[in-house]
Design a protein around this motif. Structure first.
Motif, PDB file in Angstrom:
ATOM      1  N   ASP A   1       0.809  -1.206   0.000  1.00  0.00           N
ATOM      2  CA  ASP A   1       0.000   0.000   0.000  1.00  0.00           C
ATOM      3  C   ASP A   1       0.853   1.271   0.000  1.00  0.00           C
ATOM      4  N   ARG A   2       2.047   1.182   0.488  1.00  0.00           N
ATOM      5  CA  ARG A   2       2.939   2.342   0.520  1.00  0.00           C
ATOM      6  C   ARG A   2       4.348   1.898   0.152  1.00  0.00           C
ATOM      7  N   ASP A   3       5.232   2.859  -0.063  1.00  0.00           N
ATOM      8  CA  ASP A   3       6.610   2.570  -0.437  1.00  0.00           C
ATOM      9  C   ASP A   3       7.395   2.159   0.820  1.00  0.00           C
ATOM     10  N   LEU A   4       7.973   0.971   0.825  1.00  0.00           N
ATOM     11  CA  LEU A   4       8.690   0.452   1.986  1.00  0.00           C
ATOM     12  C   LEU A   4      10.179   0.786   1.973  1.00  0.00           C
ATOM     13  N   TRP A   5      10.724   1.250   0.841  1.00  0.00           N
ATOM     14  CA  TRP A   5      12.168   1.469   0.736  1.00  0.00           C
ATOM     15  C   TRP A   5      12.694   2.555   1.670  1.00  0.00           C
ATOM     16  N   PRO A   6      11.996   3.638   1.911  1.00  0.00           N
ATOM     17  CA  PRO A   6      12.545   4.640   2.837  1.00  0.00           C
ATOM     18  C   PRO A   6      12.768   4.071   4.255  1.00  0.00           C
ATOM     19  N   GLY A   7      11.862   3.243   4.728  1.00  0.00           N
ATOM     20  CA  GLY A   7      12.021   2.623   6.058  1.00  0.00           C
ATOM     21  C   GLY A   7      13.172   1.643   6.097  1.00  0.00           C
TER      22      GLY A   7
END
Length: 163
Positions: free
Chosen positions: A24-30
């Protein structure tokens, strides 16, 4: 459900899954933040737990040290120890003799054996006057005292009468 049926059902369900499903959202920043953050600095919770553990350890060792010093102050040595052992033994021996005074003895010479053990205790006490902290002599005295107690008990209460 048998193992083969289960595996077949699982394989069918995996085949039906949508292979192009996106989060549902972009996981790469985390993920990037977790990989690049400075992990050498522990969190406050971890530091607090470590400090609590150190404080508890210091308190435990302090308590053990205090108890050992306190115990050493109370412990008897030398002539006081011999007098205390003898007094304790005399009370125990007299209590047994009073307890068994109405029961007949199994042998007639038990009192002479008791006197011989008393003489041995007197000799050991004389030796302890010269060496009051001699552990071998103290153990011998305890052994003689225990032999007297065992003699009184065996003479007045045979094993076959005990259940």
């Amino acid at each position: 459900m048998s193992k083969t049926n289960f595996e077949k059902a699982l394989a069918d369900q995996l085949a039906d899954l949508d292979k192009n499903k996106q989060p549902d959202r972009d996981l790469w920043p985390g993920i990037e933040l977790a990989l690049t953050s400075d992990t050498s600095e522990p969190s406050r919770a971890v530091v607090g737990k470590k400090m609590y553990l150190v404080a508890a350890t210091v308190a435990m060792f302090g308590l053990i040290g205090w108890l050992s010093l306190n115990q050493q102050a109370v412990s008897l040595t030398g002539d006081d120890l011999v007098a205390s052992l003898s007094q304790q033994h005399l009370k125990q021996k007299n209590a047994l003799l009073v307890r068994f005074q109405d029961q007949p003895a199994l042998t007639q010479n038990w009192q002479s054996q008791l006197t011989e053990l008393d003489d041995a205790a007197v000799a050991i006490k004389a030796a302890l006057e010269n060496e009051p902290n001699n552990m071998a002599l103290l153990k011998m005295l305890q052994s003689v005292h225990q032999q007297q107690i065992n003699l009184i008990e065996r003479v007045h209460s045979p094993k076959w009468s005990q259940i």
